[in-house]
Design a protein around this motif. Structure first.
Motif, PDB file in Angstrom:
ATOM      1  N   GLU A  33       4.181   5.814  -5.437  1.00 32.14           N
ATOM      2  CA  GLU A  33       4.143   5.919  -6.900  1.00 32.14           C
ATOM      3  C   GLU A  33       3.141   6.984  -7.344  1.00 32.14           C
ATOM      4  N   ILE A  34       2.002   7.036  -6.689  1.00 30.86           N
ATOM      5  CA  ILE A  34       0.961   8.013  -7.041  1.00 30.86           C
ATOM      6  C   ILE A  34       1.420   9.433  -6.738  1.00 30.86           C
ATOM      7  N   ARG A  36       0.831  -1.209   0.000  1.00 30.11           N
ATOM      8  CA  ARG A  36       0.000   0.000   0.000  1.00 30.11           C
ATOM      9  C   ARG A  36       0.868   1.263   0.000  1.00 30.11           C
ATOM     10  N   LYS A  37       1.884   1.275   0.864  1.00 29.24           N
ATOM     11  CA  LYS A  37       2.770   2.443   0.938  1.00 29.24           C
ATOM     12  C   LYS A  37       3.540   2.638  -0.359  1.00 29.24           C
ATOM     13  N   SER A  38       3.941   1.554  -0.980  1.00 27.22           N
ATOM     14  CA  SER A  38       4.663   1.645  -2.244  1.00 27.22           C
ATOM     15  C   SER A  38       3.780   2.243  -3.333  1.00 27.22           C
ATOM     16  N   GLY A  73       0.369  17.444  -8.679  1.00 25.36           N
ATOM     17  CA  GLY A  73       0.483  18.680  -9.429  1.00 25.36           C
ATOM     18  C   GLY A  73       0.500  18.484 -10.935  1.00 25.36           C
ATOM     19  N   ALA A  74       0.674  17.260 -11.398  1.00 27.61           N
ATOM     20  CA  ALA A  74       0.745  16.995 -12.838  1.00 27.61           C
ATOM     21  C   ALA A  74      -0.626  16.691 -13.423  1.00 27.61           C
TER      22      ALA A  74
END
Length: 58
Positions: A43-44, A37-39, A49-50
């Motif tokens: 990644e997200i 979950r943390k990984s 901001g993009a």
């Protein structure tokens, strides 16, 4: 799947205490799920901001 692991007993016992999980298997499964979950969250975060997530039109 059965696997033999050599784990630090004090670490396992502490994890069981702080999570109040009663079995070694469940505490290891929970730890693996949390790691995944943390990984995924990490990644997200790279997209912060993009992407415009404005949902006012919904």
């Amino acid at each position: 799947m059965r696997t033999t692991l050599d784990l630090p007993e004090d670490l396992l016992i502490e994890a069981m205490k702080v999570t109040e999980i009663k079995t070694k298997t469940k505490v290891i499964i929970t730890a693996l799920e949390e790691l995944i979950r943390k990984s995924k969250i990490s990644e997200i975060k790279q997209y912060k901001g993009a992407i415009d997530l404005n949902t006012e039109w919904l």
